[in-house]
Design an enzyme around this catalytic site. Sequence first.
Site, PDB file in Angstrom:
ATOM      1  CE  LYS A  13      -2.518   2.724  -4.233  1.00 43.06           C
ATOM      2  NZ  LYS A  13      -3.267   2.349  -3.118  1.00 43.06           N
TER       3      LYS A  13
ATOM      4  CG  ASP B 152      -6.795   3.592  -1.534  1.00 48.27           C
ATOM      5  OD1 ASP B 152      -7.581   2.756  -2.518  1.00 48.27           O
ATOM      6  OD2 ASP B 152      -5.753   3.369  -1.980  1.00 48.27           O
TER       7      ASP B 152
END
Length: 287
Positions: A73, A109
């Site tokens: 990420k 997210d």
Amino acid sequence: MISSLSGSSRVFGIMGHPVRHSLSPAMQNAALQACGLDGVYVPFDVRPERLGEAVAGLRALGVGGVNVTIPHKTGIVQYLDELDESAEAAGAVNTVKNDNGRMVGYNTDGDGLLRSLAEDFAFSPKNSSVVIIGAGGAACGAIAALCRAGARRIEIVNRSVDKAASLAAAMEERYPGTVLAVTGFGTGLAPILQGAGLVVNTTSLGMKDETIAGLEPEALHHEAIIYDMVYAPPVTPLLLEAQRLGLRHANGLGMLAAQGELAFRIWTGMLPPRGLMGRVLAGISAQ
Ligand code: NAP
């Protein structure tokens, strides 16, 4: 679904290492099918040392977009051409769109969390006071999204206080409309909890039946919400406590579905049918 692929099918996927336990292929393929799109979503197991080659490969092959998961990420940022505000603020990417060869990083997210809170509890972050447990990647995305959505105050509770303090300072600089404060683990959290409308666990505590030291939900207002990003097991000790106290609560499955819906929209311009991804995940987690 495979039988419907054609010469013009679009390819999407998820890059992680390992990636075989990912639930994203099931929910993204269900969405492609439900929307009648000619495409497929596949897992790509990419070792960290080959991440740059993998991104070049996506570009060369014309892959439409990918999700990015552990451990890539943050590592992927250096290989992308551009970052959306969501990824820049979170310092991490969970979605990449291939925009005619230009690789753009996003982070869905945090907005996934807000979408899940809106759908499940009609919760609006505007002027809210929130306690975030944790200061890692998931916390960064959540805090940035809450700040963008107008949260009034966010208290970060973390084991490593220095890490939480750096995160708070960075967020306050980027989003001056929100007050950020920091507290360490283990100290009595009751005074902080008393004024909070929402508590979010962004740590992995609860996956192995762990409790969160000092977190006593009795101190919360009866209308407060407890959101645990952990979804396996579906009921953590924190959620069990919320249940016992009659507080509104949810695990992270709704967020997982919502971040996937937002990624799908970035790639295709469409949202999957409401609730579809959640139902796919619930079906898998019930097995
Ligand atoms: P991360 O960057 O490694 O951060 C981990 C956080 O947990 C840090 O704040 C760390 O504290 C804390 N922590 C870990 N072990 C601890 C312990 N034994 N005692 C106290 N604190 C501890 O991980 P992440 O990417 O933020 O992910 C965290 C969790 O969120 C994972 O369980 C992940 O599955 C979940 N998640 C769920 C979703 C969803 O869609 N539902 C999305 C993203 C992440 P220190 O700073 O002190 O080390």
